[in-house]
Motif scaffolding. Structure first.
Motif, PDB file in Angstrom:
ATOM      1  N   CYS A  40     -27.319  24.042  79.812  1.00 12.39           N
ATOM      2  CA  CYS A  40     -27.129  23.093  80.907  1.00 12.39           C
ATOM      3  C   CYS A  40     -25.804  23.416  81.573  1.00 12.39           C
ATOM      4  O   CYS A  40     -24.751  23.314  80.956  1.00 12.39           O
ATOM      5  CB  CYS A  40     -27.137  21.653  80.393  1.00 12.39           C
ATOM      6  N   GLY A  41     -25.848  23.814  82.850  1.00 16.05           N
ATOM      7  CA  GLY A  41     -24.629  24.146  83.567  1.00 16.05           C
ATOM      8  C   GLY A  41     -23.900  25.303  82.913  1.00 16.05           C
ATOM      9  O   GLY A  41     -24.484  26.338  82.589  1.00 16.05           O
ATOM     10  N   SER A  42     -22.612  25.112  82.670  1.00 19.02           N
ATOM     11  CA  SER A  42     -21.798  26.167  82.071  1.00 19.02           C
ATOM     12  C   SER A  42     -21.986  26.281  80.565  1.00 19.02           C
ATOM     13  O   SER A  42     -21.512  27.237  79.950  1.00 19.02           O
ATOM     14  CB  SER A  42     -20.311  25.909  82.372  1.00 19.02           C
ATOM     15  N   LEU A  43     -22.678  25.329  79.946  1.00 20.50           N
ATOM     16  CA  LEU A  43     -22.930  25.370  78.507  1.00 20.50           C
ATOM     17  C   LEU A  43     -24.218  26.141  78.249  1.00 20.50           C
ATOM     18  O   LEU A  43     -25.298  25.705  78.645  1.00 20.50           O
ATOM     19  CB  LEU A  43     -23.030  23.954  77.938  1.00 20.50           C
ATOM     20  N   GLN A  44     -24.131  27.260  77.588  1.00 22.31           N
ATOM     21  CA  GLN A  44     -25.270  28.146  77.386  1.00 22.31           C
ATOM     22  C   GLN A  44     -25.576  28.290  75.893  1.00 22.31           C
ATOM     23  O   GLN A  44     -24.698  28.212  75.040  1.00 22.31           O
ATOM     24  CB  GLN A  44     -24.971  29.536  77.981  1.00 22.31           C
ATOM     25  N   ASN A  69     -25.816  18.341  85.701  1.00 20.89           N
ATOM     26  CA  ASN A  69     -25.579  19.708  85.257  1.00 20.89           C
ATOM     27  C   ASN A  69     -24.460  19.821  84.215  1.00 20.89           C
ATOM     28  O   ASN A  69     -23.843  20.856  84.038  1.00 20.89           O
ATOM     29  CB  ASN A  69     -25.253  20.631  86.441  1.00 20.89           C
ATOM     30  N   LYS A  70     -24.145  18.710  83.511  1.00 20.74           N
ATOM     31  CA  LYS A  70     -23.169  18.713  82.426  1.00 20.74           C
ATOM     32  C   LYS A  70     -23.755  17.935  81.256  1.00 20.74           C
ATOM     33  O   LYS A  70     -24.433  16.935  81.445  1.00 20.74           O
ATOM     34  CB  LYS A  70     -21.848  18.048  82.839  1.00 20.74           C
ATOM     35  N   TYR A  71     -23.492  18.404  80.024  1.00 22.13           N
ATOM     36  CA  TYR A  71     -23.994  17.688  78.865  1.00 22.13           C
ATOM     37  C   TYR A  71     -23.072  16.516  78.513  1.00 22.13           C
ATOM     38  O   TYR A  71     -21.852  16.621  78.612  1.00 22.13           O
ATOM     39  CB  TYR A  71     -24.107  18.620  77.656  1.00 22.13           C
ATOM     40  N   THR A  72     -23.672  15.413  78.106  1.00 15.50           N
ATOM     41  CA  THR A  72     -22.936  14.218  77.721  1.00 15.50           C
ATOM     42  C   THR A  72     -23.439  13.743  76.369  1.00 15.50           C
ATOM     43  O   THR A  72     -24.636  13.737  76.127  1.00 15.50           O
ATOM     44  CB  THR A  72     -23.109  13.093  78.763  1.00 15.50           C
ATOM     45  N   GLY A  82     -17.322  21.929  76.623  1.00 17.30           N
ATOM     46  CA  GLY A  82     -17.422  23.194  75.909  1.00 17.30           C
ATOM     47  C   GLY A  82     -17.736  22.955  74.442  1.00 17.30           C
ATOM     48  O   GLY A  82     -17.384  21.919  73.879  1.00 17.30           O
ATOM     49  N   ILE A  83     -18.431  23.929  73.815  1.00 21.85           N
ATOM     50  CA  ILE A  83     -18.818  23.817  72.405  1.00 21.85           C
ATOM     51  C   ILE A  83     -18.549  25.148  71.715  1.00 21.85           C
ATOM     52  O   ILE A  83     -18.897  26.212  72.229  1.00 21.85           O
ATOM     53  CB  ILE A  83     -20.314  23.443  72.256  1.00 21.85           C
ATOM     54  N   ASP A  84     -17.906  25.098  70.553  1.00 21.26           N
ATOM     55  CA  ASP A  84     -17.695  26.267  69.713  1.00 21.26           C
ATOM     56  C   ASP A  84     -18.233  25.928  68.321  1.00 21.26           C
ATOM     57  O   ASP A  84     -17.544  25.336  67.500  1.00 21.26           O
ATOM     58  CB  ASP A  84     -16.212  26.624  69.654  1.00 21.26           C
ATOM     59  N   VAL A  85     -19.517  26.297  68.058  1.00 20.84           N
ATOM     60  CA  VAL A  85     -20.170  25.915  66.806  1.00 20.84           C
ATOM     61  C   VAL A  85     -19.496  26.547  65.591  1.00 20.84           C
ATOM     62  O   VAL A  85     -19.264  25.861  64.590  1.00 20.84           O
ATOM     63  CB  VAL A  85     -21.680  26.262  66.859  1.00 20.84           C
ATOM     64  N   PRO A  86     -19.161  27.867  65.594  1.00 19.38           N
ATOM     65  CA  PRO A  86     -18.539  28.446  64.402  1.00 19.38           C
ATOM     66  C   PRO A  86     -17.242  27.745  63.998  1.00 19.38           C
ATOM     67  O   PRO A  86     -16.973  27.569  62.825  1.00 19.38           O
ATOM     68  CB  PRO A  86     -18.288  29.904  64.811  1.00 19.38           C
ATOM     69  N   LEU A  87     -16.428  27.358  64.976  1.00 18.98           N
ATOM     70  CA  LEU A  87     -15.175  26.672  64.673  1.00 18.98           C
ATOM     71  C   LEU A  87     -15.358  25.168  64.581  1.00 18.98           C
ATOM     72  O   LEU A  87     -14.401  24.447  64.300  1.00 18.98           O
ATOM     73  CB  LEU A  87     -14.127  26.988  65.742  1.00 18.98           C
ATOM     74  N   VAL A  92     -14.230  17.646  75.081  1.00 22.44           N
ATOM     75  CA  VAL A  92     -14.913  16.487  75.647  1.00 22.44           C
ATOM     76  C   VAL A  92     -13.940  15.692  76.505  1.00 22.44           C
ATOM     77  O   VAL A  92     -12.716  15.840  76.401  1.00 22.44           O
ATOM     78  CB  VAL A  92     -15.506  15.575  74.547  1.00 22.44           C
ATOM     79  N   VAL A  93     -14.494  14.842  77.371  1.00 23.78           N
ATOM     80  CA  VAL A  93     -13.703  13.944  78.195  1.00 23.78           C
ATOM     81  C   VAL A  93     -14.454  12.630  78.293  1.00 23.78           C
ATOM     82  O   VAL A  93     -15.690  12.596  78.287  1.00 23.78           O
ATOM     83  CB  VAL A  93     -13.444  14.541  79.597  1.00 23.78           C
TER      84      VAL A  93
END
Length: 633
Positions: A40-44, A69-72, A82-87, A92-93
């Protein structure tokens, strides 16, 4: 295999299995819904532990939906940037502050931990935003937001923001605490971005998730999801199971075996890479430790007593009695094992990638000093990544709480504190084997003993230099906003030298006097309520300062003398400031011998709407720091 290496191994496995294409075949609907990634949007390529809230995959706490176009996050009302699953980290805002930071129905300060599986990441900074503030409050703060918000039933609509340690501003109706990224926090105070832009950049949050259990599910041919109680569920082609998919016929077993072999090979490769990264980090830590050891050894017998961390724990009874929290770590009360002498122990935070500069500065500075107006360092701890400093206990805490707090000191006590601090600084500048520039002189770092004698503390930002050099080279800005000399901000004002400490001392002395000032009702515009400008005008006209609790001509003379000396010390041109030796002479001399200095001026950090020559603001109402303001060591 160490715990960190094991962690990297599991991360590698998760990355491998998440990149293996799923076999499209008929079966359980949840298996199909959880099989792929979505964007979704910039989150791939978003995958477990996150899932699309419009699909029946199920992931409970981490259910998302795509809006504009942004995840909530559906549960908590946060917009995900932004999401960093490994870390296990995401940016969030708050969704309610995305379009407009003005409160429509009123807010309450948010808790630090929003959810058991969702906490602030390390080094997140916080701002307190105050709404419905009076014009008097707006004039008292150093930085304004240039925003106004309409709040029903409130006449004043001004918006101001402060550091998180300022919990309350009298004259404001509503306040909220908002976390922001460190870079946004710095850019905001530097005037590069607006308050709303800083908030919209969000903040980093850590989330927890059973990634090891998910790896086992994926390894059995399933896809990870969650049930109604947020427990991990393994979705398989033949149904959903608590942990892993059951073994079926040989064909499926063979396919999984082939995939497992390929995945294992990739996992081994990924693990080797992760191990190399891990060893590089460990080598950096070892190198840093050796660097600190080298610095300590060069002081030989001059270095304070060294303790093991187990001894530090015993001295503080496992950190039972906390005195406060400073910028570099917590401060705890304890006793020396040999004689039972009361002590204060500062436990230093060790940040990833840090070079231990504040630790070296403290040990190096105190190894060079011995003065009645400088706090005594009794020992230190350098035990692996554990670092601590052991000081004499200063039972009356910091000067800061006596300027604005209910506990008032007499004018004679304030004068003696100013004189003692000046003697301590003069010693650091002139009478040490190595000249020491403190760079963080402020009321919070002036500690008071049983008899309210002042002692300079906290040398974490100090710089040691040879006395032959009039100016020093320095990268970046050091100090606390409101006390930093102009040349430290910009070299166009002159070179950085011991005169930078003189400026900070002058601001502190003016704050000692200004904290006793009555609210000025005769100010014509907001810039006139700054104490330094106000006091300068009255001294120029030979008028009384009209300070609180002045009951005699002697006290009025003391207040005027301290004000004049403070104004001399904050001259914009460093060459016009007196040395600390001259300051002592001025303090001990007669008021009649003091001339009125040139008018000091400089632009405020973000500019002033009313006056381009506005002095740095001194607060005229109580402004408290965090609990560290009561730290006594």
């Amino acid at each position: 295999m160490s715990s960190k290496l094991t962690f990297y191994f599991y991360v590698a496995l998760v990355l491998v299995f998440l990149t293996i294409p799923s076999c499209c075949c008929s079966g359980d609907a949840q298996f199909q819904n959880c099989s792929g990634f979505y964007s979704c949007g910039s989150l791939q390529n978003i995958g477990y532990p996150f899932c699309d809230g419009d699909e029946p995959c199920g992931c409970g706490t981490f259910s998302l939906f795509c809006e504009s176009n942004k995840y909530t996050l559906m549960e908590w009302g946060y917009r995900v940037l932004g999401i960093d699953v490994p870390l296990q980290k995401m940016t969030v805002v708050r969704n309610d502050l995305w379009e407009n930071i003005c409160p429509e129905k009123g807010y309450s300060p948010s808790n630090r931990t929003t959810n058991a599986q969702f906490t602030y990441a390390d080094r997140v900074r916080e701002l307190n935003i105050f709404y419905g503030c009076s014009s008097e409050v707006e004039s008292q703060v150093q930085v304004k937001s240039n925003l106004t918000c309409h709040i029903p039933g409130v006449n004043e609509s001004r918006v101001v923001f402060t550091d998180s340690f300022i919990q309350d501003l009298r004259g404001c109706k509503v306040s909220i605490r908002v976390p922001v990224l460190p870079r946004a926090y710095d850019d905001l105070w530097d005037g590069k971005i607006s308050l709303h832009e800083a908030v919209k950049q969000g903040f980093d949050a850590q989330f927890s998730s059973p990634m090891g259990a998910c790896t086992a599910c994926v390894n059995s041919g399933g896809r990870c999801g969650s049930d109604n109680e947020d427990k991990l569920t393994c979705h398989c082609r033949e149904g959903s199971y608590p942990a892993v998919c059951p073994t079926n016929n040989g064909k499926r077993h063979g396919m999984k075996l082939a995939l497992g072999i390929a995945a294992s090979a990739m996992a081994v490769f990924a693990t080797v890479i992760c191990y190399c990264v891990y060893r590089l980090r460990e080598n950096r830590k070892i190198k840093e430790y050796k660097k600190l050891e080298t610095h300590i050894r060069q002081y030989g017998s001059l270095a304070p007593k060294r303790y093991k961390f187990s001894e530090i724990k015993k001295m503080t009874q496992s950190f039972k009695d906390k005195l406060g929290q400073g910028g570099y770590g917590g401060v705890y009360k304890g006793k020396l094992p040999a004689n039972g002498r009361p002590i204060a122990v500062k436990i230093l935070n060790v940040y990833e990638g840090g070079d231990g500069e504040e630790f070296i500065n403290e040990v190096a500075s105190f190894s060079q000093t011995s003065h009645v107006n400088v706090v005594t360092l009794l020992g230190f701890c350098l035990d692996g990544n554990k670092r601590a400093l052991v000081y004499e206990l200063m039972t009356n805490g910091s000067l800061e709480k006596y300027i604005y707090g209910e506990s008032r000191l007499s004018w004679e006590q304030f004068y003696q504190i100013a004189l003692g601090t000046a003697r301590g600084l003069e010693y650091l500048h002139c009478r040490c084997n190595t000249q020491i520039l403190h760079f963080d002189i402020k009321p919070h770092n002036i500690l008071l003993d049983d008899n309210f004698n002042p002692k300079i503390s906290d040398f974490g930002l100090a710089k040691l230099c040879t006395k032959k050099r009039s100016n020093i080279s320095m990268a970046g800005t050091r100090g606390t906003i409101g006390y930093i000399a102009p040349e430290v901000f910009s070299r166009c004002f002159g070179g950085v030298s011991y005169k930078s400490d003189v400026y900070s001392y002058g601001m502190m002395v003016l704050e000692m006097v200004g904290g006793r000032k009555k609210p000025c009702g005769e100010a014509k515009n907001s810039s006139e309520v700054y104490f330094a400008r106000w006091a300068y005008q009255r001294l120029l006209l030979d008028e009384d300062l009209k300070l609180q609790e002045v009951t005699s001509e002697e006290e009025e003379e003391t207040a005027k003398k301290m004000t004049l000396i403070g104004l001399w010390c904050i001259q914009t041109d460093p060459s016009q400031r007196p040395s600390m030796s001259k300051v002592i002479e001025m303090l001990e001399g007669s008021l009649e011998d003091l001339e009125i200095p040139p008018k000091p001026f400089m632009c405020s950090p973000l500019g002033s709407r009313n006056d381009t020559e506005t002095l740095l603001a001194l607060p005229l109402s109580p402004v408290h720091e965090s609990s560290a303001s009561s730290s006594s060591f």
